[in-house]
Write an enzyme that holds these catalytic residues in place. Structure first.
Site, mmCIF file in Angstrom:
data_model
loop_
_atom_site.group_PDB
_atom_site.id
_atom_site.type_symbol
_atom_site.label_atom_id
_atom_site.label_comp_id
_atom_site.label_asym_id
_atom_site.label_seq_id
_atom_site.Cartn_x
_atom_site.Cartn_y
_atom_site.Cartn_z
ATOM 1 N N TYR A 74 -10.971 -18.138 6.164
ATOM 2 C CA TYR A 74 -11.567 -17.319 5.104
ATOM 3 C C TYR A 74 -12.444 -16.225 5.717
ATOM 4 C CZ TYR A 74 -13.574 -15.875 0.720
ATOM 5 O OH TYR A 74 -13.930 -15.117 -0.363
ATOM 6 N N PHE A 126 -4.988 13.928 -5.350
ATOM 7 C CA PHE A 126 -4.004 12.851 -5.373
ATOM 8 C C PHE A 126 -4.341 11.958 -6.571
ATOM 9 C CE2 PHE A 126 -2.158 8.735 -4.452
ATOM 10 C CZ PHE A 126 -0.838 9.122 -4.340
ATOM 11 N N THR A 127 -3.303 11.412 -7.196
ATOM 12 C CA THR A 127 -3.473 10.716 -8.485
ATOM 13 C C THR A 127 -4.572 9.645 -8.473
ATOM 14 O OG1 THR A 127 -1.650 9.300 -7.815
ATOM 15 C CG2 THR A 127 -1.113 11.133 -9.274
ATOM 16 N N ASP A 217 -8.666 11.419 3.556
ATOM 17 C CA ASP A 217 -7.626 10.517 3.076
ATOM 18 C C ASP A 217 -6.613 10.460 4.217
ATOM 19 O OD1 ASP A 217 -5.415 9.274 2.040
ATOM 20 O OD2 ASP A 217 -5.626 10.170 0.047
ATOM 21 N N LYS A 260 1.708 3.498 4.124
ATOM 22 C CA LYS A 260 2.469 4.708 4.489
ATOM 23 C C LYS A 260 2.578 4.757 6.024
ATOM 24 C CE LYS A 260 1.444 5.437 0.032
ATOM 25 N NZ LYS A 260 0.293 6.152 -0.445
ATOM 26 N N ARG A 384 6.860 14.599 -9.775
ATOM 27 C CA ARG A 384 5.541 15.052 -9.353
ATOM 28 C C ARG A 384 5.320 16.410 -10.019
ATOM 29 N NH1 ARG A 384 2.661 11.122 -8.868
ATOM 30 N NH2 ARG A 384 2.402 9.990 -6.945
ATOM 31 N N PHE A 451 2.175 8.486 -15.393
ATOM 32 C CA PHE A 451 3.523 8.606 -14.838
ATOM 33 C C PHE A 451 4.143 7.258 -14.513
ATOM 34 C CE2 PHE A 451 2.295 7.777 -10.457
ATOM 35 C CZ PHE A 451 0.940 8.097 -10.471
#
Ligand SMILES: *Cc1c(COP(=O)(O)O)cnc(C)c1O
Length: 467
Positions: A74, A126-127, A217, A260, A384, A451
């Site tokens: 843990y 970015f969303t 980001d 990514k 997009r 979306f």
């Protein structure tokens, strides 16, 4: 005419996953049941899945072996320390807090660093990033260069910040009015376009004058580093790892979706240089994700992420990764299909406005094109454009961004060149038959990130691609 030799993958295939082939009537039925939203299609009815490059990567044999080294304690898992050391080495930040994925890190950062009413300038939105900024009471302000909004402009760094725009925002908001500057590299919504190191350094200098912090980001920062190496004078001899460090050194911390660049199926982190802020984040992560040494992930996930980060900065890997995207993009350009140029890092973006000039924006051309592509060939893409942009929180009206795009996103190390050929042929055939594509109207519109779960119907008849 090829100027250079072909790229090829620095790996071979050890295991395959069978795909089910579908018939056109089956796909017509499936897309209607999915409300003409590719997010609502079951993946078993998808042939080539280019919905996203997020979490869809193929892990290496070394990563899979790493899963067996999961230390599922843990607290204080061995894998956490390996991840921490890896992030420090490649990204250079002092403090590392794992989160279940990128938006977990965005949530913590937004909550800690944004006070209601503050602005958050960024190089295009970015969303999930923008939504977390808004939920924390902030307001996103776009300071990307104008070229980013023009799909045909060949600027090599369309992710760059317009320094005059940023200066104006910082000056007008005043020292207390700005939360921080949020920079992304590459910029997803602009078509996977990079930011240059020169621009990053200029932004740093400007922010220093105002005493404003910068958070990166870093989701596709390694892909951004690849473009710097190949497009920005002075870096041709540098490794991707060296360039990545230079990018991160211009900033105060980062949010990361490891799904990514970092070649895993789940994972992310928040990394910070400020010790006090990091302590606050370690406390907050317990509330929303899990203890600060696992952040909502299993030990094995942390291990796969640490290995994936090291693999992601390999020059040969990235050459093949971006080479495959370019291969698909160049095929479409040769056939005259309108796409965003230069070709981006993680995908090819069809310019739906030019693809379907007869269709009004109110009929969501990119959403319709994405649905039609699925019907034609079983290739899954995503919208997009206006659907992704949502509504203006102040007026409640649809936002119509200048870019109305369909994203063909390539998962890393998953599909072959033949899959790219099939995809290109389907896009080309649709372009030749573009008059058969029918516009869409909303039948269901969720409040947040619409979306993902919106549903639509054709504006006439019941098919998005007439026969
Ligand atoms: C995917 C992504 C995020 C959000 O990360 P998740 O892992 O999907 O939560 C943030 N920024 C960018 C640029 C992304 O592509």
């Amino acid at each position: 005419m090829k100027k250079h030799r072909s790229w090829a993958e620095p790996w071979k295939i050890k295991m395959v996953e069978h795909l089910r082939m579908t018939s056109r009537p089956e796909r017509e039925n499936a897309i209607a049941e999915a409300g003409f939203n590719t997010f609502l299609l079951p993946s078993r009815l998808v042939y080539i899945d280019l919905l996203t490059d997020s979490g869809t990567n193929a892990m290496s044999d070394v990563q899979w072996a790493g899963l067996m080294r999961g230390d599922e304690a843990y607290a204080g898992s061995e894998n956490f320390y390996r991840l921490e050391e890896t992030v420090r080495r490649y990204y250079g930040y002092a403090h590392v807090i794992p989160t279940h994925q990128g938006r977990g890190a965005e949530h913590l950062l937004s909550r800690m660093c944004i006070r209601p009413g503050q602005v958050v300038p960024g190089n295009m939105y970015f969303t999930t990033t923008k939504l977390h900024q808004e939920l924390a009471g902030g307001r996103f302000v776009d300071v990307v260069i104008d070229e980013a909004h023009d799909p045909d402009n060949l600027h090599p760094f369309k992710g760059n910040v317009d320094l005059a725009k940023l200066d104006r925002v910082l000056r007008e908001a005043g020292p207390d009015g700005v939360a921080y500057v949020c920079l992304a590299g590459t910029v997803n919504m602009a078509g996977g376009q990079p930011i240059s190191l020169a621009n990053l350094r200029d932004v740093r200098a400007l922010c220093d004058r105002y005493g404003v912090r910068i958070y990166l980001d870093a989701t596709r920062a390694v892909e951004n580093a690849y473009f710097i190496k190949h497009r920005e004078p002075g870096y041709a001899q540098s490794t991707l790892a060296e360039i990545l460090r230079k990018m991160c050194d211009c900033t105060d911390g980062c949010t990361m979706s490891a799904k990514k660049d970092a070649l895993v199926n789940i994972g992310g982190f928040l990394a910070l240089n400020d010790a006090e802020l990091a302590e606050q984040a370690r406390n907050l992560v317990v509330v929303y994700e899990g203890l600060h040494t696992y952040g909502g992930l299993a030990g094995r996930d942390l291990e796969a992420m640490a290995i994936g980060i090291a693999e992601s900065v390999d020059g040969e890997h990235m050459h093949a990764r971006i080479g495959q995207v370019e291969y698909l993009g160049e095929k479409l350009i040769e056939a005259g299909v309108p796409i965003v140029r230069p070709i981006g890092g993680h995908g090819v973006f069809l310019n739906a406005s030019r693809f379907l000039p007869h269709m009004p924006r109110e009929q969501f051309p990119a959403q319709a094109l994405s649905a039609a592509l699925y019907v034609d060939s079983g290739v899954r893409s995503m919208e997009r454009g206006a659907v992704s942009a949502g509504r203006d929180p102040r007026t409640g009206d649809h936002i119509y961004p200048s870019l109305e795009l369909v994203r063909l996103t390539l998962p890393r190390r998953v599909y072959t060149q033949a899959h790219m050929d099939v995809t290109a042929e389907s896009c080309i055939s649709l372009y030749e038959n573009r008059d058969r594509i029918v516009g869409l109207k909303f039948t269901h519109e969720p409040k947040y990130l619409r979306f993902f779960q919106s549903r639509f119907a054709p504006v006439r008849g019941d098919k998005v691609l007439a026969v």
